[in-house]
Design a protein around this motif. Structure first.
Motif, short mmCIF file in Angstrom:
data_model
loop_
_atom_site.label_atom_id
_atom_site.label_comp_id
_atom_site.label_asym_id
_atom_site.label_seq_id
_atom_site.Cartn_x
_atom_site.Cartn_y
_atom_site.Cartn_z
N LEU A 571 0.88 -1.28 0.05
CA LEU A 571 -0.13 0.11 -0.07
C LEU A 571 0.80 1.23 -0.21
O LEU A 571 0.53 2.16 -0.56
CB LEU A 571 -0.86 -0.10 1.01
N TRP A 572 1.99 1.30 0.83
CA TRP A 572 2.92 2.49 0.85
C TRP A 572 3.37 2.61 -0.57
O TRP A 572 3.60 3.63 -0.98
CB TRP A 572 3.78 2.19 1.81
N ASN A 573 3.69 1.44 -1.13
CA ASN A 573 4.64 1.72 -2.44
C ASN A 573 3.54 2.23 -3.47
O ASN A 573 4.12 3.30 -4.19
CB ASN A 573 4.86 0.19 -3.06
N ALA A 598 6.07 6.04 6.44
CA ALA A 598 6.35 4.84 5.82
C ALA A 598 7.67 3.96 6.50
O ALA A 598 7.51 2.63 6.55
CB ALA A 598 6.39 4.97 4.36
N LEU A 599 8.71 4.81 6.83
CA LEU A 599 9.79 4.03 7.28
C LEU A 599 9.76 3.99 8.93
O LEU A 599 11.04 3.28 9.37
CB LEU A 599 11.09 4.95 6.73
N GLU A 600 8.91 4.40 9.38
CA GLU A 600 8.94 4.45 10.96
C GLU A 600 8.95 3.08 11.38
O GLU A 600 9.73 2.75 12.33
CB GLU A 600 7.54 5.19 11.46
N PHE A 611 13.52 3.30 0.70
CA PHE A 611 14.62 4.27 0.84
C PHE A 611 15.01 4.67 -0.79
O PHE A 611 15.29 5.91 -1.04
CB PHE A 611 15.65 3.56 1.33
N LEU A 612 15.11 3.90 -1.73
CA LEU A 612 15.36 4.25 -3.22
C LEU A 612 14.29 5.12 -3.74
O LEU A 612 14.75 6.14 -4.57
CB LEU A 612 15.32 3.04 -3.91
#
Length: 826
Positions: A571-573, A598-600, A611-612
């Motif tokens: 979903l984040w993607n 998203a990275l949390e 990250f990319l």
């Protein structure tokens, strides 16, 4: 030869008179016999005297020996030994001749046996000899009576010896003799009843055999000596009853017996029904046989039994038809016979047409709750609407919703479709409405009913009715606490949380409804907390297609709040990609907040793509230092298998933005963080970069650092690169230092317990390790790329080979002043 006159007397009769009465020739005594005769005159009752006389005559002709034996047995009629020898002599003499042709001679021996048994009737061996002799003669009655006399004369403990001869003889004699003898034997050996039955069957006493079988089967304590089971004995009796019905007495009810077997032996019903029908066929009662076949094919519950009965039934009908047709061809028929033949032909055709229905009946008797078999039955009646309706009605009345095999809902749906195809929509709707109240095994079955109902309305172009059906199906409390997986609740109580039903409702709204109504359905799914990740994506795509971009982003946000990783990662993607595509760099701070969210809590194995994407955003719309910071965070946050890729990208971006020297700290952190194999490759790249910058010493130090996790035996490529580096940029001291480090590293690996265990597991032998060490020593003493020092004033000076020189063509003389360096000096 002058005969010797017998002189002793026995009462008022002389021996001569006795011998005359026995038809024995008086002129059988020679002069050589005189001593024995004189001894017998003195002591006529001495067994030893007679025995010596008999031995003396052992080579004499048979008449002389018989003459002596007869006289001996007359004087000693109770001597078992004399009689036995005498009778054996007489029997042996007649063993090779035909008893029918020389009946008189055999009768003489029979008389001798009878005489011996006057006083020796308690001797079983004499009886055995006599009986064996009689069995070789065609005297059935006399032999039987002699067996009976032996049994009467001998004690009970000796009877077994007689019965061992009596029973085989009786069996060979056959007929009533065998039956009566065995019947008598059953009184003392009832356990041999199976052999008795075999004898009765061989002699065609089938009625008696059936009675004996009944006695055995009714005896619960009976144990077969032949190891037969109760069923085997029952089957054997059944074969007798079926194949010899006219020999069975009237008191044996054959039909009742076979029907009891049908109830008891459930796995043999097909065979037993066929046997019962065969019994009536054997009696000539063909109509009764047909009734039995009909009863069999309508009561069996397995396809195997049905096949047995049906095949026998068909074969029976074919045989009758063939017989009638043969009579018709011969012209021996009447109009009544022709009519009967037509009836039989029609009956046979009807039987074959009924076969699919009968097989279906069998399967439904096995499991009346099998929905697939009911469907097959409906298809068999495809051309008969009345029977189709009756079949559906019977199926729905018979099938229990908790025991149904297959989908019960499909029966209701197909029933409604039947009326729909006939244009009777009112009956179709009534059936579907009634079906929604059935308690199915699963909620999905109930959902199928509602979906099929809505689809039926759509096929009739009744979209409003379809919406009304789905609205009614999804009705439920505003704040539902019902657990969809709670089997204690009815399917109707859990239906409003069925995702299958809501998915169809959503598709219906998207296809025929408005945006607002579709949004209302999606929002209701979200309120019930039953949305799947696919529903989230579909809802967001629907809003995006209708240009509700912010609302679609809110849907993604609600989705990532509900789902955890790995679903949240997908979903984040999607969310981040669509956000960047929509806004680009116009809302950079908002995008950064989204990436941080998203990275949390993102697991390391899912962090790399995010990250990319984050770095690409900063590179396109942000600052270079932010890109470096993101890569720096990624290097420590991603999974271990992804770190090298991140470091490679990190270094490439740093070099492109800030030059080669900016990559030094990154290389250092990468070498420290990566595993040995990846750190080695990173160190080689680092050293190559320093070499290009002209920092030879720094490159040498990097290679020395990397050498600690490069075993010379397993990583020869690393040492070859260092070797080439020293040849190109080093001197004798640096080359020796490289060799010293190489030996130190190898020695370190030789003493490392973990490394030794790993080497042993790979199968490397000690000899191979020693050979490798010797090769290393030779390499140390004769390094490649260098030449020995000269003997001149500059002896000991390092000389490189000229690059443009070819190989030496002559051998240089040995230098006697060459200094040999020890390993400790290197």
């Amino acid at each position: 030869m002058q005969p010797l006159q017998p002189i002793h007397r026995r009462g008022n009769r002389s021996v001569v008179e006795d011998m005359t009465s026995s038809n024995i020739d008086l002129y059988l005594i020679s002069l050589l016999d005189e001593p024995y005769e004189q001894e017998l005159l003195r002591n006529p009752y001495s067994l030893k005297s007679w025995q010596r006389y008999i031995n003396h005559k052992s080579r004499a002709p048979l008449p002389e020996r018989v003459f002596v034996y007869e006289r001996a047995c007359l004087d000693l009629p109770g001597s078992y030994k004399l009689w036995k020898e005498y009778l054996e002599l007489r029997v042996r003499h007649l063993s090779a001749i035909n008893p029918a042709r020389y009946a008189d001679e055999f009768e003489k021996v029979n008389d001798a046996f009878e005489k011996s048994l006057v006083l020796l009737n308690k001797m079983p061996r004499i009886w055995e000899m006599y009986l064996e002799f009689l069995m070789s003669q065609p005297l059935i009655t006399r032999t039987r009576r002699t067996f009976d006399k032996a049994l009467r004369a001998l004690p009970l403990t000796q009877h077994e010896r007689i019965w061992k001869m009596y029973l085989p003889w009786a069996k060979s004699a056959g007929g009533e003799t065998a039956m009566r003898v065995w019947k008598r034997y059953m009184q003392i050996a009832p356990e041999q009843v199976e052999s008795y039955i075999d004898v009765l069957i061989e002699n065609e006493y089938f009625g008696l055999a059936a009675k004996e079988y009944l006695k055995v089967l009714n005896n619960t304590k009976f144990r077969s000596l032949e190891g037969k089971s109760h069923f085997q004995l029952w089957t054997e009796m059944c074969d007798i009853l079926v194949h010899h019905p006219r020999s069975i007495p009237a008191e044996i009810n054959v039909e009742k017996i076979i029907r009891s077997g049908i109830q008891k032996f459930t796995d043999q019903r097909g065979k037993l029904w066929t046997s019962l029908a065969t019994y009536f066929i054997s009696l000539g009662d063909f109509e009764r046989a047909r009734d039995i076949f009909e009863e069999g094919i309508t009561t069996v519950i397995t396809v195997r039994d049905f096949t047995q009965v049906f095949d026998a039934y068909a074969e029976y009908e074919e045989s009758l038809i063939a017989e009638k047709m043969q009579d018709a061809e011969e012209g021996n028929t009447t109009p009544e016979d022709d009519l009967d033949l037509d009836i039989r032909m029609a009956r046979f055709e009807q039987l074959m047409d009924r076969r699919p229905f009968l097989v279906n009946d069998v399967l439904l008797r096995q499991n009346p709750h099998n929905t697939e078999e009911w469907q097959k039955r409906v298809s068999l009646w495809a051309n008969n609407p009345e029977m189709v309706v009756k079949t559906y009605t019977d199926a729905l009345a018979t099938i229990h919703h908790k025991k149904a095999t297959g989908k019960l809902a499909q029966i209701w749906v197909n029933f409604a479709k039947f009326y729909e195809e006939g244009g009777r929509m009112t009956e179709a709707r009534q059936i579907l409405e009634k079906s929604t109240n059935v308690t199915y095994k699963t909620v999905n079955e109930l959902a199928d009913i509602w979906i099929e109902w809505a689809e039926m309305e759509l096929r009739q172009d009744e979209a409003d009715r379809a919406f009304a059906v789905m609205k009614k199906a999804t009705e439920g409390p505003r704040k539902s606490t019902v657990d969809f997986n709670d089997d204690t609740l009815t399917p109707q109580a859990r239906l409003h949380k069925c995702m299958k039903l809501w998915s169809f409702y959503v598709d219906l709204e998207e296809g025929l409804g408005t945006v607002e109504t579709t949004k209302a359905v999606y929002d209701r799914i979200m309120e019930l907390r039953i949305a799947t990740a696919q529903i989230i994506v579909n809802y967001a795509n629907f809003l995006e297609e209708n240009e509700y971009f912010e609302e679609s982003f809110k849907v993604y946000e609600r989705g990532v709040d509900v789902f955890t990783y790995p679903i949240a990662f997908e979903l984040w993607n999607l969310y981040l990609s669509k956000f960047i595509k929509r806004y680009g760099g116009t809302q950079l701070e908002r995008a950064r907040d989204l990436f941080e969210q998203a990275l949390e809590n993102c697991p390391p194995k899912f962090a790399k793509p995010i990250f990319l994407l984050y770095a690409d955003l900063e590179e396109q719309h942000g600052l270079a230092r932010h890109v470096m910071r993101i890569y720096d965070r990624a290097a420590s946050a991603v999974a271990e298998e992804d770190r090298k890729d991140i470091y490679d990208l990190y270094i490439a971006k740093s070099v492109s933005q800030f030059g080669l020297t900016s990559a030094r700290p990154i290389y250092e952190r990468a070498i420290a963080a990566l595993p040995d194999a990846e750190a080695r490759d990173m160190a080689i790249d680092f050293a190559d970069m320093e070499r290009r910058l002209g920092e030879i010493d720094r490159a040498r130090v990097i290679l020395a650092h990397a050498s600690q996790f490069c075993d010379p035996r397993t990583q020869p490529s690393f040492w070859q690169k260092w070797h080439d580096f020293e040849v190109k940029h080093g001197n004798e001291d640096t080359f020796k230092e490289m060799l010293r480090i190489k030996r130190t590293v190898q020695a370190q690996y030789n003493t490392d317990i973990n490394y030794i265990a790993a080497t042993a597991a790979t199968g490397t032998s000690p000899t191979e390790r020693e050979d490798a060490m010797a090769a290393l020593e030779r390499e140390a003493q004769a390094p490649v790329g260098f030449v020995a020092s000269s003997t001149g004033p500059v002896g000991g000076t390092l000389k490189r080979k000229a690059e443009d020189e070819g190989p030496e063509t002559t051998d240089a003389p040995a230098n006697v002043d060459e200094i040999m360096m020890d390993d400790d000096d290197i």
